[in-house]
Structure formats: C-alpha cells, structure tokens
Motif scaffolding. Structure first.
Motif, mmCIF file in Angstrom:
data_model
loop_
_atom_site.group_PDB
_atom_site.id
_atom_site.type_symbol
_atom_site.label_atom_id
_atom_site.label_comp_id
_atom_site.label_asym_id
_atom_site.label_seq_id
_atom_site.Cartn_x
_atom_site.Cartn_y
_atom_site.Cartn_z
ATOM 1 N N THR A 1 61.569 60.201 66.657
ATOM 2 C CA THR A 1 60.566 59.547 65.829
ATOM 3 C C THR A 1 61.190 59.204 64.480
ATOM 4 O OG1 THR A 1 59.785 61.603 64.854
ATOM 5 C CG2 THR A 1 58.709 60.887 66.910
ATOM 6 N N PHE A 2 60.565 58.273 63.765
ATOM 7 C CA PHE A 2 61.069 57.919 62.447
ATOM 8 C C PHE A 2 60.998 59.117 61.502
ATOM 9 C CE2 PHE A 2 59.734 53.511 63.809
ATOM 10 C CZ PHE A 2 61.034 53.060 63.998
ATOM 11 N N LYS A 3 59.985 59.931 61.656
ATOM 12 C CA LYS A 3 59.861 61.132 60.824
ATOM 13 C C LYS A 3 61.048 62.064 61.058
ATOM 14 C CE LYS A 3 56.935 65.075 59.827
ATOM 15 N NZ LYS A 3 55.812 65.880 60.257
ATOM 16 N N SER A 4 61.413 62.292 62.319
ATOM 17 C CA SER A 4 62.551 63.154 62.645
ATOM 18 C C SER A 4 63.854 62.561 62.125
ATOM 19 C CB SER A 4 62.650 63.364 64.151
ATOM 20 O OG SER A 4 61.533 64.060 64.635
ATOM 21 N N ILE A 5 63.989 61.249 62.253
ATOM 22 C CA ILE A 5 65.193 60.577 61.764
ATOM 23 C C ILE A 5 65.297 60.757 60.249
ATOM 24 C CG2 ILE A 5 66.330 58.332 61.471
ATOM 25 C CD1 ILE A 5 64.999 57.536 64.185
ATOM 26 N N GLY A 6 64.164 60.622 59.564
ATOM 27 C CA GLY A 6 64.150 60.834 58.116
ATOM 28 C C GLY A 6 64.605 62.233 57.750
ATOM 29 N N GLU A 7 64.181 63.233 58.533
ATOM 30 C CA GLU A 7 64.606 64.606 58.277
ATOM 31 C C GLU A 7 66.101 64.776 58.500
ATOM 32 O OE1 GLU A 7 62.163 66.939 60.883
ATOM 33 O OE2 GLU A 7 60.331 66.532 59.734
ATOM 34 N N ILE A 8 66.613 64.180 59.573
ATOM 35 C CA ILE A 8 68.040 64.286 59.884
ATOM 36 C C ILE A 8 68.883 63.627 58.805
ATOM 37 C CG2 ILE A 8 69.855 63.495 61.476
ATOM 38 C CD1 ILE A 8 67.742 63.785 63.728
ATOM 39 N N LEU A 9 68.481 62.433 58.388
ATOM 40 C CA LEU A 9 69.263 61.659 57.418
ATOM 41 C C LEU A 9 68.901 61.976 55.971
ATOM 42 C CD1 LEU A 9 69.183 58.168 59.199
ATOM 43 C CD2 LEU A 9 70.940 59.948 59.349
ATOM 44 N N ASP A 10 67.877 62.794 55.807
ATOM 45 C CA ASP A 10 67.387 63.152 54.474
ATOM 46 C C ASP A 10 66.970 61.903 53.693
ATOM 47 O OD1 ASP A 10 66.653 64.962 52.490
ATOM 48 O OD2 ASP A 10 68.616 64.854 51.507
ATOM 49 N N LYS A 11 66.171 61.066 54.381
ATOM 50 C CA LYS A 11 65.661 59.821 53.796
ATOM 51 C C LYS A 11 64.152 59.776 53.972
ATOM 52 C CE LYS A 11 69.713 58.035 52.914
ATOM 53 N NZ LYS A 11 70.194 58.095 51.568
ATOM 54 N N PRO A 12 63.442 59.103 53.056
ATOM 55 C CA PRO A 12 61.988 58.960 53.197
ATOM 56 C C PRO A 12 61.627 58.133 54.432
ATOM 57 C CG PRO A 12 62.722 58.229 51.020
ATOM 58 C CD PRO A 12 63.943 58.500 51.822
ATOM 59 N N LEU A 13 60.455 58.386 54.972
ATOM 60 C CA LEU A 13 59.977 57.695 56.157
ATOM 61 C C LEU A 13 59.992 56.175 55.961
ATOM 62 C CD1 LEU A 13 58.694 57.794 58.972
ATOM 63 C CD2 LEU A 13 56.472 58.047 57.853
ATOM 64 N N GLY A 14 59.556 55.708 54.805
ATOM 65 C CA GLY A 14 59.540 54.272 54.526
ATOM 66 C C GLY A 14 60.923 53.642 54.590
ATOM 67 N N THR A 15 61.918 54.338 54.096
ATOM 68 C CA THR A 15 63.299 53.835 54.131
ATOM 69 C C THR A 15 63.785 53.721 55.570
ATOM 70 O OG1 THR A 15 63.763 54.835 51.982
ATOM 71 C CG2 THR A 15 65.662 54.287 53.354
ATOM 72 N N VAL A 16 63.481 54.733 56.365
ATOM 73 C CA VAL A 16 63.916 54.744 57.761
ATOM 74 C C VAL A 16 63.273 53.598 58.531
ATOM 75 C CG1 VAL A 16 63.853 56.058 59.924
ATOM 76 C CG2 VAL A 16 64.392 57.222 57.778
ATOM 77 N N THR A 17 61.958 53.415 58.377
ATOM 78 C CA THR A 17 61.286 52.337 59.115
ATOM 79 C C THR A 17 61.752 50.969 58.634
ATOM 80 O OG1 THR A 17 59.370 52.458 57.628
ATOM 81 C CG2 THR A 17 59.241 53.698 59.689
ATOM 82 N N TRP A 18 61.993 50.824 57.341
ATOM 83 C CA TRP A 18 62.484 49.552 56.803
ATOM 84 C C TRP A 18 63.863 49.238 57.382
ATOM 85 C CZ3 TRP A 18 66.732 48.464 53.634
ATOM 86 C CH2 TRP A 18 66.791 47.157 53.179
ATOM 87 N N ARG A 19 64.764 50.236 57.406
ATOM 88 C CA ARG A 19 66.109 50.019 57.965
ATOM 89 C C ARG A 19 66.022 49.628 59.435
ATOM 90 N NH1 ARG A 19 69.581 55.023 55.376
ATOM 91 N NH2 ARG A 19 69.817 54.095 53.316
ATOM 92 N N TYR A 20 65.127 50.257 60.167
ATOM 93 C CA TYR A 20 64.972 49.948 61.586
ATOM 94 C C TYR A 20 64.494 48.504 61.767
ATOM 95 C CZ TYR A 20 63.616 50.264 66.467
ATOM 96 O OH TYR A 20 63.498 50.043 67.816
ATOM 97 N N ARG A 21 63.459 48.114 61.014
ATOM 98 C CA ARG A 21 62.951 46.738 61.125
ATOM 99 C C ARG A 21 64.029 45.718 60.776
ATOM 100 N NH1 ARG A 21 58.535 48.794 58.427
ATOM 101 N NH2 ARG A 21 59.115 47.695 56.540
#
Length: 172
Positions: A140-160
């Motif tokens: 999930t994006f939340k889990s990815i954020g935890e792994i990369l130590d990035k906010p959820l918004g940053t992770v979803t933006w990078r994915y898009r």
C-alpha cells in the motif's frame, strides 16, 4: 499471510523451527527478490540479498513489533540490505550476465523484459522504487511511505507521475 500467522512463524523461528522461515520465504520471497533487483540491477546480487534478508529475519525475529506491517518490515530490511550491498560494491562493476538459448518464445520474453527495464530505467530512482513497491510487491502507499520514510502524499504523487511517464513511453 495474516499478522497473526506471521507472528506465530516468528515465535516458532525463535524456537529454531526452520519450516516457519520457509513459510515466510514462500510468501514474501518473490517480493523481496523483485525489490532488491530493482535497487541493485543485478540478478545474482539480488539473489544474495534475498538470502541475507531471510537470514536477518531468522536472526532478528525477536525484534519485530506488532505495530509493524510484516511486509513493510521485511521490505525495509530488503531496502537497507540492498543499499548496504551497493555501498560495499560501489567501486566494482556489477554486471548481470545471462545466457539466452535460441528459442523464439524465450527471445520474445527477454525482449519484453528488456523493454520494460528500459522504460523503468528512464524513471527517477524515487519513482521507480515506488512503482516497484506498489505494482510488483503489492504494498500500500501507506506502507511504502513507512519504508521510504516519506509522507503519503509524496508517495502517491511520485506514483502518479511515474505512471504518467510510463504511459507516455509505452505508447510511443
């Protein structure tokens, strides 16, 4: 694998039960290998990292906290181990060698994989990492954020952004 089943496996690992590590490997092995490969870009090295990750799970099973997501915990170990390998082999050339049998179907499959790797390689490292963790490792994006130590918004933006770039490259 459910949280409870994962915790039970870890308790059994603490008691020396190797079959429980095999269960964890069978469930997470492909995701660990894929993620390591995306970081180090070398099949042999990714296999070594995969082995090391599961040795670390074996040796550190007592350090898992219930608040963690099992997959996030294992993928964090994978990321850190992969980075350690890159630092270790920083001055050496890491070459991925492979032999291709002259089989038409195999050649086509290799060509498709090469095309996918070429397209992925055109992404920024941060984008590629998020795409692989989400699309291949099914995090999930939340889990990815935890792994990369990035906010959820940053992770979803990078994915898009990465998906938008991939669509452009694939349609060309």
């Amino acid at each position: 694998m459910s949280e409870l089943e994962f915790q039970r496996c870890l308790r059994e690992i603490d008691n020396g039960k190797k079959e429980s590590l095999k269960k964890i490997y069978d469930y997470y092995g492909h995701a660990v290998y894929s993620y390591a490969l995306s970081i180090v870009k070398c099949k042999g090295l990714a296999e070594d990292i995969c082995q090391d990750v599961f040795l670390k799970v074996w040796n550190n099973s007592d350090k898992y906290r219930k608040i963690n997501n099992p997959k996030s915990w294992i993928m964090t170990i994978t990321r850190n181990t992969s980075i350690d390998y890159l630092r270790k082999y920083k001055r050496e050339d890491i070459i991925d060698e492979f032999n291709i049998a002259v089989d038409k179907d195999m050649v086509e499959e290799v060509n498709q994989k090469i095309h996918i790797n070429e397209v992925l390689s055109e992404l920024k490292e941060e984008e590629r990492e998020v795409v692989i963790l989400h699309a291949i490792s099914d995090l999930t994006f939340k889990s990815i954020g935890e792994i990369l130590d990035k906010p959820l918004g940053t992770v979803t933006w990078r994915y898009r952004e990465a998906i938008k770039k991939l669509k452009e490259k694939i349609t060309l």
